[in-house]
Write a protein that holds these residues in place. Structure first.
Motif, PDB file in Angstrom:
ATOM      1  N   PHE A  21      -4.738  -1.180   4.006  1.00 19.80           N
ATOM      2  CA  PHE A  21      -3.695  -1.661   4.903  1.00 19.80           C
ATOM      3  C   PHE A  21      -3.713  -0.918   6.226  1.00 19.80           C
ATOM      4  O   PHE A  21      -4.259   0.167   6.338  1.00 19.80           O
ATOM      5  CB  PHE A  21      -2.322  -1.474   4.240  1.00 19.80           C
ATOM      6  N   SER A  22      -3.022  -1.490   7.193  1.00 22.72           N
ATOM      7  CA  SER A  22      -2.911  -0.857   8.502  1.00 22.72           C
ATOM      8  C   SER A  22      -2.048   0.396   8.433  1.00 22.72           C
ATOM      9  O   SER A  22      -2.231   1.313   9.212  1.00 22.72           O
ATOM     10  CB  SER A  22      -2.308  -1.834   9.506  1.00 22.72           C
ATOM     11  N   GLY A  23      -1.102   0.422   7.509  1.00 20.25           N
ATOM     12  CA  GLY A  23      -0.190   1.557   7.402  1.00 20.25           C
ATOM     13  C   GLY A  23       0.870   1.554   8.471  1.00 20.25           C
ATOM     14  O   GLY A  23       1.603   2.523   8.640  1.00 20.25           O
ATOM     15  N   ASN A  24       0.989   0.454   9.218  1.00 23.11           N
ATOM     16  CA  ASN A  24       1.906   0.371  10.354  1.00 23.11           C
ATOM     17  C   ASN A  24       3.323  -0.041   9.979  1.00 23.11           C
ATOM     18  O   ASN A  24       4.220   0.065  10.801  1.00 23.11           O
ATOM     19  CB  ASN A  24       1.382  -0.642  11.379  1.00 23.11           C
ATOM     20  N   ALA A  27       8.671  -0.078   6.857  1.00 20.54           N
ATOM     21  CA  ALA A  27       9.468  -0.431   5.682  1.00 20.54           C
ATOM     22  C   ALA A  27       8.673  -0.342   4.381  1.00 20.54           C
ATOM     23  O   ALA A  27       9.225  -0.549   3.309  1.00 20.54           O
ATOM     24  CB  ALA A  27      10.036  -1.841   5.837  1.00 20.54           C
ATOM     25  N   LEU A  28       7.378  -0.036   4.485  1.00 20.10           N
ATOM     26  CA  LEU A  28       6.544   0.040   3.292  1.00 20.10           C
ATOM     27  C   LEU A  28       6.106   1.475   3.025  1.00 20.10           C
ATOM     28  O   LEU A  28       5.883   2.252   3.948  1.00 20.10           O
ATOM     29  CB  LEU A  28       5.297  -0.842   3.443  1.00 20.10           C
ATOM     30  N   ASP A  29       5.981   1.799   1.736  1.00 20.27           N
ATOM     31  CA  ASP A  29       5.391   3.066   1.304  1.00 20.27           C
ATOM     32  C   ASP A  29       3.943   2.798   0.934  1.00 20.27           C
ATOM     33  O   ASP A  29       3.650   1.803   0.264  1.00 20.27           O
ATOM     34  CB  ASP A  29       6.115   3.623   0.077  1.00 20.27           C
ATOM     35  N   TYR A  30       3.064   3.685   1.344  1.00 24.02           N
ATOM     36  CA  TYR A  30       1.637   3.566   1.047  1.00 24.02           C
ATOM     37  C   TYR A  30       1.201   4.808   0.286  1.00 24.02           C
ATOM     38  O   TYR A  30       1.274   5.913   0.814  1.00 24.02           O
ATOM     39  CB  TYR A  30       0.816   3.451   2.332  1.00 24.02           C
ATOM     40  N   GLN A  31       0.733   4.634  -0.942  1.00 22.50           N
ATOM     41  CA  GLN A  31       0.259   5.753  -1.747  1.00 22.50           C
ATOM     42  C   GLN A  31      -1.257   5.629  -1.905  1.00 22.50           C
ATOM     43  O   GLN A  31      -1.751   4.593  -2.373  1.00 22.50           O
ATOM     44  CB  GLN A  31       0.946   5.766  -3.107  1.00 22.50           C
ATOM     45  N   PRO A  32      -2.019   6.654  -1.514  1.00 21.66           N
ATOM     46  CA  PRO A  32      -3.481   6.562  -1.580  1.00 21.66           C
ATOM     47  C   PRO A  32      -3.976   6.451  -3.021  1.00 21.66           C
ATOM     48  O   PRO A  32      -3.451   7.116  -3.919  1.00 21.66           O
ATOM     49  CB  PRO A  32      -3.964   7.853  -0.931  1.00 21.66           C
ATOM     50  N   LEU A  33      -4.977   5.591  -3.219  1.00 21.32           N
ATOM     51  CA  LEU A  33      -5.580   5.410  -4.545  1.00 21.32           C
ATOM     52  C   LEU A  33      -7.036   5.874  -4.564  1.00 21.32           C
ATOM     53  O   LEU A  33      -7.412   6.714  -5.360  1.00 21.32           O
ATOM     54  CB  LEU A  33      -5.515   3.938  -4.969  1.00 21.32           C
ATOM     55  N   PHE A  34      -7.869   5.295  -3.700  1.00 20.62           N
ATOM     56  CA  PHE A  34      -9.291   5.632  -3.691  1.00 20.62           C
ATOM     57  C   PHE A  34      -9.885   5.227  -2.353  1.00 20.62           C
ATOM     58  O   PHE A  34      -9.269   4.500  -1.582  1.00 20.62           O
ATOM     59  CB  PHE A  34     -10.046   4.941  -4.840  1.00 20.62           C
ATOM     60  N   ARG A  35     -11.100   5.729  -2.116  1.00 19.22           N
ATOM     61  CA  ARG A  35     -11.837   5.383  -0.896  1.00 19.22           C
ATOM     62  C   ARG A  35     -13.046   4.555  -1.296  1.00 19.22           C
ATOM     63  O   ARG A  35     -13.667   4.813  -2.317  1.00 19.22           O
ATOM     64  CB  ARG A  35     -12.266   6.650  -0.159  1.00 19.22           C
ATOM     65  N   PHE A 134      -7.991   2.815   0.168  1.00 22.16           N
ATOM     66  CA  PHE A 134      -7.146   1.832  -0.508  1.00 22.16           C
ATOM     67  C   PHE A 134      -5.838   2.493  -0.899  1.00 22.16           C
ATOM     68  O   PHE A 134      -5.810   3.675  -1.261  1.00 22.16           O
ATOM     69  CB  PHE A 134      -7.844   1.284  -1.768  1.00 22.16           C
ATOM     70  N   HIS A 135      -4.751   1.714  -0.814  1.00 17.32           N
ATOM     71  CA  HIS A 135      -3.413   2.220  -1.124  1.00 17.32           C
ATOM     72  C   HIS A 135      -2.692   1.285  -2.092  1.00 17.32           C
ATOM     73  O   HIS A 135      -3.009   0.099  -2.171  1.00 17.32           O
ATOM     74  CB  HIS A 135      -2.551   2.291   0.148  1.00 17.32           C
ATOM     75  N   LEU A 136      -1.716   1.849  -2.750  1.00 18.21           N
ATOM     76  CA  LEU A 136      -0.727   1.075  -3.496  1.00 18.21           C
ATOM     77  C   LEU A 136       0.479   0.994  -2.574  1.00 18.21           C
ATOM     78  O   LEU A 136       1.036   2.023  -2.186  1.00 18.21           O
ATOM     79  CB  LEU A 136      -0.362   1.773  -4.808  1.00 18.21           C
ATOM     80  N   ALA A 137       0.864  -0.201  -2.178  1.00 17.99           N
ATOM     81  CA  ALA A 137       1.960  -0.391  -1.229  1.00 17.99           C
ATOM     82  C   ALA A 137       3.164  -1.004  -1.926  1.00 17.99           C
ATOM     83  O   ALA A 137       3.022  -1.841  -2.825  1.00 17.99           O
ATOM     84  CB  ALA A 137       1.511  -1.293  -0.074  1.00 17.99           C
ATOM     85  N   SER A 138       4.336  -0.571  -1.486  1.00 15.82           N
ATOM     86  CA  SER A 138       5.591  -1.122  -2.009  1.00 15.82           C
ATOM     87  C   SER A 138       6.639  -1.093  -0.901  1.00 15.82           C
ATOM     88  O   SER A 138       6.511  -0.355   0.071  1.00 15.82           O
ATOM     89  CB  SER A 138       6.070  -0.322  -3.221  1.00 15.82           C
TER      90      SER A 138
END
Length: 164
Positions: A21-24, A27-35, A134-138
């Motif tokens: 994701f852009s990470g922009n 309102a969303l949380d981004y948790q790193p998973l893997f590259r 890659f992230h897990l977004a919520s």
């Protein structure tokens, strides 16, 4: 597409999404998973495939598959001018590259079987390769159910050993 997943999270149509994701979105949380490592490839039918030496100028002149993810393109170390192909999907990028008319970026694990059978060649992988996180977004504003919280924890635990 990543932007579509983010939009659906923001609209409450999804609880969680996995992607790069852009990470922009505040309102969303981004948790790193893997590259995931991305490498520039050409196919056996492409004119560059059998050349022992390939210059940056050769690559600049090659027709390239474009991906519409602007935030990924900004990280790509190689940007060629000509492009007659655009795709949002990896399968489409692979098909364009395997046609022999285009060069393009693919994840190493997607290209591996095609490399093994001699249908793809990596182009200056050390210099032009890059990694995508890659992230897990919520959605921050949505209170997760017990099931969602448990699933979220399981996903994070499953990827805890991955290169983050």
């Amino acid at each position: 597409m990543p932007a579509e997943l983010e939009r659906r999270l923001l609209q409450g149509q999804l609880h969680l999404a996995i992607g790069y994701f852009s990470g922009n979105q505040a309102a969303l949380d981004y948790q790193p998973l893997f590259r995931e490592r991305q490498v520039l490839f050409c196919a056996a039918r492409h004119g560059l495939f059998r050349r022992p030496q390939i210059s940056l100028e050769d690559l600049q002149q090659a027709d390239r598959v474009q991906h519409p993810y602007r935030f990924v393109q900004a990280r790509e170390p190689f940007q060629s001018a000509p492009s007659s192909a655009q795709t949002e999907q990896l399968d489409g990028a692979l098909a364009f590259i395997l046609s022999g008319r285009h060069i393009g970026y693919l994840p190493e694990h997607i290209a591996a079987p095609w490399l093994a059978c001699g249908r793809l060649r990596a182009l200056q992988a050390d210099e032009l390769g890059f990694a995508v996180q890659f992230h897990l977004a919520s959605h921050r504003g949505q209170y997760p159910s017990d099931a969602q919280r448990a699933f979220n924890e399981d996903v994070l635990r499953a990827f805890a050993t991955a290169d983050r």
